[in-house]
Design an enzyme around this catalytic site. Structure first.
Site, mmCIF file in Angstrom:
data_model
loop_
_atom_site.group_PDB
_atom_site.id
_atom_site.type_symbol
_atom_site.label_atom_id
_atom_site.label_comp_id
_atom_site.label_asym_id
_atom_site.label_seq_id
_atom_site.Cartn_x
_atom_site.Cartn_y
_atom_site.Cartn_z
ATOM 1 N N ASN A 154 0.860 -1.179 0.000
ATOM 2 C CA ASN A 154 0.000 0.000 0.000
ATOM 3 C C ASN A 154 0.901 1.234 0.000
ATOM 4 O O ASN A 154 1.505 1.565 1.020
ATOM 5 C CB ASN A 154 -0.883 -0.034 1.258
ATOM 6 C CG ASN A 154 -1.693 1.230 1.443
ATOM 7 O OD1 ASN A 154 -1.796 2.046 0.516
ATOM 8 N ND2 ASN A 154 -2.265 1.409 2.621
ATOM 9 N N TRP A 155 0.977 1.885 -1.129
ATOM 10 C CA TRP A 155 1.875 3.059 -1.248
ATOM 11 C C TRP A 155 1.267 4.312 -0.632
ATOM 12 O O TRP A 155 1.941 5.343 -0.547
ATOM 13 C CB TRP A 155 2.204 3.306 -2.733
ATOM 14 C CG TRP A 155 3.268 2.392 -3.275
ATOM 15 C CD1 TRP A 155 3.593 1.144 -2.822
ATOM 16 C CD2 TRP A 155 4.157 2.668 -4.365
ATOM 17 N NE1 TRP A 155 4.624 0.616 -3.566
ATOM 18 C CE2 TRP A 155 4.994 1.536 -4.529
ATOM 19 C CE3 TRP A 155 4.330 3.744 -5.231
ATOM 20 C CZ2 TRP A 155 5.986 1.462 -5.507
ATOM 21 C CZ3 TRP A 155 5.316 3.671 -6.210
ATOM 22 C CH2 TRP A 155 6.132 2.539 -6.341
ATOM 23 N N LYS A 156 0.010 4.248 -0.260
ATOM 24 C CA LYS A 156 -0.693 5.413 0.308
ATOM 25 C C LYS A 156 -0.519 6.628 -0.626
ATOM 26 O O LYS A 156 -0.468 6.452 -1.837
ATOM 27 C CB LYS A 156 -0.191 5.691 1.723
ATOM 28 C CG LYS A 156 -0.185 4.439 2.585
ATOM 29 C CD LYS A 156 -0.013 4.723 4.039
ATOM 30 C CE LYS A 156 0.100 3.412 4.805
ATOM 31 N NZ LYS A 156 -0.047 3.568 6.232
ATOM 32 N N HIS A 188 -9.359 0.651 4.767
ATOM 33 C CA HIS A 188 -8.097 0.899 5.472
ATOM 34 C C HIS A 188 -8.363 1.834 6.646
ATOM 35 O O HIS A 188 -9.227 2.722 6.552
ATOM 36 C CB HIS A 188 -7.068 1.516 4.520
ATOM 37 C CG HIS A 188 -5.701 1.574 5.120
ATOM 38 N ND1 HIS A 188 -5.332 2.569 5.991
ATOM 39 C CD2 HIS A 188 -4.636 0.742 5.013
ATOM 40 C CE1 HIS A 188 -4.081 2.348 6.382
ATOM 41 N NE2 HIS A 188 -3.635 1.253 5.802
ATOM 42 N N GLU A 218 -6.947 4.348 7.692
ATOM 43 C CA GLU A 218 -6.830 5.784 7.378
ATOM 44 C C GLU A 218 -8.091 6.286 6.673
ATOM 45 O O GLU A 218 -8.486 7.443 6.855
ATOM 46 C CB GLU A 218 -5.559 6.029 6.544
ATOM 47 C CG GLU A 218 -4.309 5.898 7.427
ATOM 48 C CD GLU A 218 -3.066 5.400 6.728
ATOM 49 O OE1 GLU A 218 -2.991 5.458 5.488
ATOM 50 O OE2 GLU A 218 -2.150 4.936 7.435
ATOM 51 N N GLY A 255 2.524 1.944 10.726
ATOM 52 C CA GLY A 255 3.478 3.049 10.608
ATOM 53 C C GLY A 255 4.196 3.410 11.896
ATOM 54 O O GLY A 255 4.817 4.465 11.987
ATOM 55 N N GLY A 278 2.825 -1.345 4.251
ATOM 56 C CA GLY A 278 2.784 0.083 3.941
ATOM 57 C C GLY A 278 4.172 0.603 3.616
ATOM 58 O O GLY A 278 4.699 0.426 2.522
ATOM 59 N N GLY A 279 4.805 1.242 4.599
ATOM 60 C CA GLY A 279 6.087 1.921 4.401
ATOM 61 C C GLY A 279 7.137 1.110 3.654
ATOM 62 O O GLY A 279 7.787 1.629 2.727
HETATM 63 C C1 PEP Z 1 -0.705 -0.047 6.064
HETATM 64 O O1 PEP Z 1 -0.877 1.156 6.028
HETATM 65 O O2 PEP Z 1 -1.521 -0.807 5.539
HETATM 66 C C2 PEP Z 1 0.466 -0.549 6.752
HETATM 67 C C3 PEP Z 1 0.480 -1.793 7.114
HETATM 68 O O3 PEP Z 1 1.488 0.364 6.972
HETATM 69 P P1 PEP Z 1 2.943 0.052 7.609
HETATM 70 O O4 PEP Z 1 3.435 -1.235 6.990
HETATM 71 O O5 PEP Z 1 3.769 1.215 7.231
HETATM 72 O O6 PEP Z 1 2.741 -0.101 9.073
#
Ligand code: PEP
Length: 246
Positions: free
Chosen positions: A10-12, A95, A97, A169, A229-230
């Site tokens: 997930n590049w957000k 998600h 967010e 995150g 994510g990150g």
């Molecule tokens: C996400 O936002 O789906 C996620 C898992 O982020 P991260 O891996 O950065 O915690």
């Protein structure tokens, strides 16, 4: 029941046209991976270009959200059908967010998952408790309720992502025992709801998955992959996580 693992990135709200180089490194590195599905979910502006770049490779492209509606007067929204038209084969819905910043309820998330099914997309349905809910001993109840209310009537093309909000995150992760317990609970409820088909639904873990902890997390029972994510923004890290399945 064997389920094919899935690692989704997930590049957000990160990535510009120039980021195609990172995608190309993922595509190239993916050639030497084992049995694992790979999906990169960039911002909507990059979906068509990324989809064209991955055509004929083992990497797929997904969206990060979709409208509940197929088309119409919904300024700024993008339908599941449009994602599909742009070359996406999957979409993340619910998600944390989206739930937090856009007020998405379980009912909205469910409608988005149904929209994804309607368009022929794999829906990655996210659920997970907050820190406060976990501290109050409510994690199981919250996650069960979100799961029950966010899923469509059929499990066709559904993936569940368990993402504790406090782990996203932050560099924090639940203990392996806590992840096992929650994934076991989700599996039980999927089986109770969808019978045999519930065994086939993949359950991803998400929340600070990194190359250093991926092996331990992804080896757990009922953890069928990861939503990253990150770390998914860097081809090397994303591939190292998926490389657990080599
Ligand atoms: C996400 O936002 O789906 C996620 C898992 O982020 P991260 O891996 O950065 O915690």
């Amino acid at each position: 029941m064997t389920r094919r693992p899935l690692v989704a990135g997930n590049w957000k709200m990160n990535g510009l046209q120039a980021s195609i180089g990172e995608l190309k490194r993922i595509v190239e590195g993916a050639q030497s991976l084992g049995d694992v599905d790979l999906i990169v979910c960039p911002p909507a502006t990059l979906i068509a270009g990324f989809a064209a770049a991955v055509r004929g490779t083992r990497v797929c492209v997904g969206g990060q959200d979709c409208s509940t509606q197929p088309a119409g007067a919904y300024t700024g929204d993008i339908s599941a059908e449009m994602l599909r038209d742009a070359g996406a084969t999957a979409v993340i819905v619910g998600h944390s967010e989206r739930r937090h910043y856009h007020g998405e309820t379980d009912a909205i998330v469910r409608a988005k998952a149904i929209a994804a099914q309607r368009a022929g997309l794999l829906a990655i349905v996210c659920i997970g408790e907050t820190r406060a809910e976990r501290d109050r001993g409510q994690a199981r109840r919250v996650v069960s309720g979100q799961l029950d209310r966010s899923l469509p009537d059929t499990s066709k093309d559904i993936v569940v992502a368990y993402e504790p909000v406090w782990a996203i995150g932050t560099g924090l992760t639940p203990t392996p025992d806590d992840v096992s317990a929650m994934h076991g609970l989700i599996r039980e409820r999927l089986s109770a709801r969808f019978a045999e088909a519930g065994h086939a639904v993949r359950i991803l873990y998400g929340g600070s998955v990194k190359p250093a902890n991926a092996k331990a997390l992804l080896a757990l029972e009922n953890v069928d992959g990861a939503l990253v994510g990150g770390a998914s923004l860097y081809a090397g890290e994303f591939l190292a996580i998926a490389g657990v399945y080599r």
